[in-house]
Design a protein around this motif. Structure first.
Motif, PDB file in Angstrom:
ATOM      1  N   ALA A 162     -56.512  85.878 -57.585  1.00  0.00           N
ATOM      2  CA  ALA A 162     -57.705  85.053 -57.681  1.00  0.00           C
ATOM      3  C   ALA A 162     -57.741  84.047 -56.560  1.00  0.00           C
ATOM      4  CB  ALA A 162     -57.726  84.343 -59.036  1.00  0.00           C
ATOM      5  N   ALA A 163     -58.942  83.545 -56.270  1.00  0.00           N
ATOM      6  CA  ALA A 163     -59.125  82.690 -55.106  1.00  0.00           C
ATOM      7  C   ALA A 163     -58.301  81.424 -55.180  1.00  0.00           C
ATOM      8  CB  ALA A 163     -60.611  82.347 -54.947  1.00  0.00           C
ATOM      9  N   GLY A 164     -58.000  80.926 -56.356  1.00  0.00           N
ATOM     10  CA  GLY A 164     -57.264  79.684 -56.452  1.00  0.00           C
ATOM     11  C   GLY A 164     -55.844  79.864 -56.935  1.00  0.00           C
ATOM     12  N   ASP A 165     -55.273  81.059 -56.774  1.00  0.00           N
ATOM     13  CA  ASP A 165     -53.965  81.344 -57.338  1.00  0.00           C
ATOM     14  C   ASP A 165     -52.820  81.115 -56.376  1.00  0.00           C
ATOM     15  OD1 ASP A 165     -54.974  84.138 -59.443  1.00  0.00           O
ATOM     16  OD2 ASP A 165     -55.062  81.978 -59.739  1.00  0.00           O
ATOM     17  N   GLY A 166     -53.093  80.651 -55.168  1.00  0.00           N
ATOM     18  CA  GLY A 166     -52.029  80.463 -54.206  1.00  0.00           C
ATOM     19  C   GLY A 166     -51.025  79.429 -54.677  1.00  0.00           C
ATOM     20  N   ALA A 167     -49.769  79.642 -54.363  1.00  0.00           N
ATOM     21  CA  ALA A 167     -48.724  78.741 -54.811  1.00  0.00           C
ATOM     22  C   ALA A 167     -48.935  77.356 -54.238  1.00  0.00           C
ATOM     23  CB  ALA A 167     -47.359  79.298 -54.381  1.00  0.00           C
ATOM     24  N   GLY A 168     -48.968  76.350 -55.119  1.00  0.00           N
ATOM     25  CA  GLY A 168     -49.111  74.978 -54.667  1.00  0.00           C
ATOM     26  C   GLY A 168     -50.494  74.643 -54.164  1.00  0.00           C
ATOM     27  N   ARG A 169     -51.466  75.524 -54.374  1.00  0.00           N
ATOM     28  CA  ARG A 169     -52.804  75.296 -53.849  1.00  0.00           C
ATOM     29  C   ARG A 169     -53.702  74.793 -54.958  1.00  0.00           C
ATOM     30  NH1 ARG A 169     -55.180  80.510 -51.470  1.00  0.00           N
ATOM     31  NH2 ARG A 169     -53.673  80.029 -49.844  1.00  0.00           N
ATOM     32  N   PRO A 170     -54.454  73.712 -54.727  1.00  0.00           N
ATOM     33  CA  PRO A 170     -55.351  73.222 -55.760  1.00  0.00           C
ATOM     34  C   PRO A 170     -56.430  74.241 -56.051  1.00  0.00           C
ATOM     35  CG  PRO A 170     -55.807  72.154 -53.659  1.00  0.00           C
ATOM     36  CD  PRO A 170     -54.557  72.939 -53.484  1.00  0.00           C
ATOM     37  N   SER A 171     -56.962  74.213 -57.281  1.00  0.00           N
ATOM     38  CA  SER A 171     -58.012  75.155 -57.647  1.00  0.00           C
ATOM     39  C   SER A 171     -59.259  74.389 -58.041  1.00  0.00           C
ATOM     40  CB  SER A 171     -57.547  76.035 -58.811  1.00  0.00           C
ATOM     41  OG  SER A 171     -57.233  75.236 -59.932  1.00  0.00           O
ATOM     42  N   GLY A 172     -60.361  75.145 -58.252  1.00  0.00           N
ATOM     43  CA  GLY A 172     -61.587  74.525 -58.699  1.00  0.00           C
ATOM     44  C   GLY A 172     -62.134  73.520 -57.708  1.00  0.00           C
ATOM     45  N   ARG A 173     -62.826  72.502 -58.247  1.00  0.00           N
ATOM     46  CA  ARG A 173     -63.482  71.524 -57.392  1.00  0.00           C
ATOM     47  C   ARG A 173     -62.487  70.749 -56.542  1.00  0.00           C
ATOM     48  NH1 ARG A 173     -68.300  69.096 -56.540  1.00  0.00           N
ATOM     49  NH2 ARG A 173     -69.368  70.439 -58.002  1.00  0.00           N
ATOM     50  N   GLY A 174     -61.207  70.647 -56.965  1.00  0.00           N
ATOM     51  CA  GLY A 174     -60.229  69.934 -56.156  1.00  0.00           C
ATOM     52  C   GLY A 174     -60.092  70.517 -54.767  1.00  0.00           C
ATOM     53  N   ARG A 175     -60.258  71.827 -54.641  1.00  0.00           N
ATOM     54  CA  ARG A 175     -60.142  72.462 -53.328  1.00  0.00           C
ATOM     55  C   ARG A 175     -61.304  72.083 -52.432  1.00  0.00           C
ATOM     56  NH1 ARG A 175     -58.836  78.690 -53.946  1.00  0.00           N
ATOM     57  NH2 ARG A 175     -58.422  78.440 -51.718  1.00  0.00           N
ATOM     58  N   LEU A 176     -62.448  71.774 -53.027  1.00  0.00           N
ATOM     59  CA  LEU A 176     -63.610  71.417 -52.218  1.00  0.00           C
ATOM     60  C   LEU A 176     -63.433  70.075 -51.532  1.00  0.00           C
ATOM     61  CD1 LEU A 176     -66.542  72.615 -54.502  1.00  0.00           C
ATOM     62  CD2 LEU A 176     -65.205  73.882 -52.805  1.00  0.00           C
ATOM     63  N   ASP A 177     -62.468  69.274 -51.982  1.00  0.00           N
ATOM     64  CA  ASP A 177     -62.193  67.991 -51.322  1.00  0.00           C
ATOM     65  C   ASP A 177     -61.669  68.199 -49.900  1.00  0.00           C
ATOM     66  OD1 ASP A 177     -62.970  66.659 -53.591  1.00  0.00           O
ATOM     67  OD2 ASP A 177     -60.928  66.418 -54.370  1.00  0.00           O
ATOM     68  N   LEU A 178     -61.253  69.423 -49.600  1.00  0.00           N
ATOM     69  CA  LEU A 178     -60.762  69.729 -48.257  1.00  0.00           C
ATOM     70  C   LEU A 178     -61.912  69.853 -47.250  1.00  0.00           C
ATOM     71  CD1 LEU A 178     -58.181  72.497 -49.259  1.00  0.00           C
ATOM     72  CD2 LEU A 178     -57.667  70.120 -48.678  1.00  0.00           C
ATOM     73  N   LEU A 179     -63.134  69.920 -47.743  1.00  0.00           N
ATOM     74  CA  LEU A 179     -64.283  70.153 -46.879  1.00  0.00           C
ATOM     75  C   LEU A 179     -65.062  68.876 -46.607  1.00  0.00           C
ATOM     76  CD1 LEU A 179     -65.695  73.401 -48.552  1.00  0.00           C
ATOM     77  CD2 LEU A 179     -63.955  73.200 -46.755  1.00  0.00           C
ATOM     78  N   THR A 180     -65.724  68.853 -45.461  1.00  0.00           N
ATOM     79  CA  THR A 180     -66.624  67.745 -45.137  1.00  0.00           C
ATOM     80  C   THR A 180     -67.931  67.923 -45.901  1.00  0.00           C
ATOM     81  OG1 THR A 180     -67.695  68.881 -43.285  1.00  0.00           O
ATOM     82  CG2 THR A 180     -65.646  67.676 -42.810  1.00  0.00           C
ATOM     83  N   GLU A 181     -68.767  66.898 -45.890  1.00  0.00           N
ATOM     84  CA  GLU A 181     -70.045  66.975 -46.589  1.00  0.00           C
ATOM     85  C   GLU A 181     -70.917  68.096 -46.017  1.00  0.00           C
ATOM     86  OE1 GLU A 181     -72.164  65.851 -49.818  1.00  0.00           O
ATOM     87  OE2 GLU A 181     -70.310  64.885 -49.141  1.00  0.00           O
TER      88      GLU A 181
END
Length: 241
Positions: A162-181
């Motif tokens: 799954a897209a958020g299954d990487g080890a130590g990788r945040p999932s869901g909306r938390g991953r979107l914090d990596l992006l700019t507006e």
């Protein structure tokens, strides 16, 4: 530039019909055929097509497993891996969900018009996803409602996490914090099935700039393609605010 295509389907008549559609276009050519997933992987490595048109339900190694093997085990010295366009008879086929997870660049129904099929091959070859808003949005909606284990593996499939299954990788909306507006704006339109051209028009950007931003989004989120990005956006609730 001619787009080289490998056709994978266990039915001779289906392959013949698909070949007839593609070979009538000057920019498309069929370089090979395979009747099951195992032969498809072998043929792809040997022929190095730009696009693999992959059926889902086949005896032996099905299209989901073949997509996972092809993209995960592509030889480093064989150049870029081909794009995979999945064909299915049903638009809500769970095997397709798993194939998208495995890295397929899109899907198309077998009863789609000939020109739509040809255009889908072109879109996938250009590095974009075949995300028809009328069908894919519904597929993704059903997919994200499935239990995580079932969605990630699919029935009998061994491909793709799954897209958020990487080890130590945040999932869901938390991953979107990596992006700019601005990248979030682009991701939202990708999730809605818009092409680079339409995104550029809506955001007042050039197509080259949009392509660059999409690539940056994929890298930052650790994703393979636009389909996975769209799934993540849906999972994170980006489309619902």
């Amino acid at each position: 530039m001619t787009i080289r295509v490998l056709l994978v389907d266990d039915q001779d008549m289906v392959r013949a019909a698909l070949r007839a559609v593609l070979d009538r276009r000057e920019d498309l050519t069929v370089v090979g055929e395979a009747a099951d997933g195992e032969r498809a992987v072998e043929a792809a490595v040997r022929l190095r097509p730009d696009v693999v048109v992959m059926d889902v339900r086949m005896p032996g190694v099905n299209g989901v497993e073949a997509t996972g093997r092809l993209l995960a085990d592509w030889p480093d010295d064989a150049g870029p891996a081909p794009r995979v366009l999945v064909l299915t008879t049903f638009d809500l086929d769970e095997y397709v969900h798993a194939a998208l997870r495995a890295g397929a660049s899109g899907f198309l129904l077998k009863n789609s018009p000939a020109e739509e099929f040809a255009q889908a091959v072109r879109v996938v070859a250009a590095g974009e996803a075949m995300l028809a808003p009328s069908v894919t949005r519904r597929l993704i909606g059903v997919f994200t409602a499935l239990p995580a284990g079932r969605a990630a593996a699919g029935p009998g499939a061994g491909a793709g996490a799954a897209a958020g299954d990487g080890a130590g990788r945040p999932s869901g909306r938390g991953r979107l914090d990596l992006l700019t507006e601005r990248e979030l704006d682009v991701l939202l339109l990708v999730a809605r099935g818009h092409s680079n051209q339409r995104i550029a028009t809506e955001l007042g950007l050039t197509q080259a700039n949009v392509k660059s931003r999409v690539n940056r989004i994929l890298v930052r989120l650790g994703l393979e393609n636009r389909v996975q990005a769209a799934i993540l956006a849906h999972e994170a609730g980006l489309l619902t605010g």
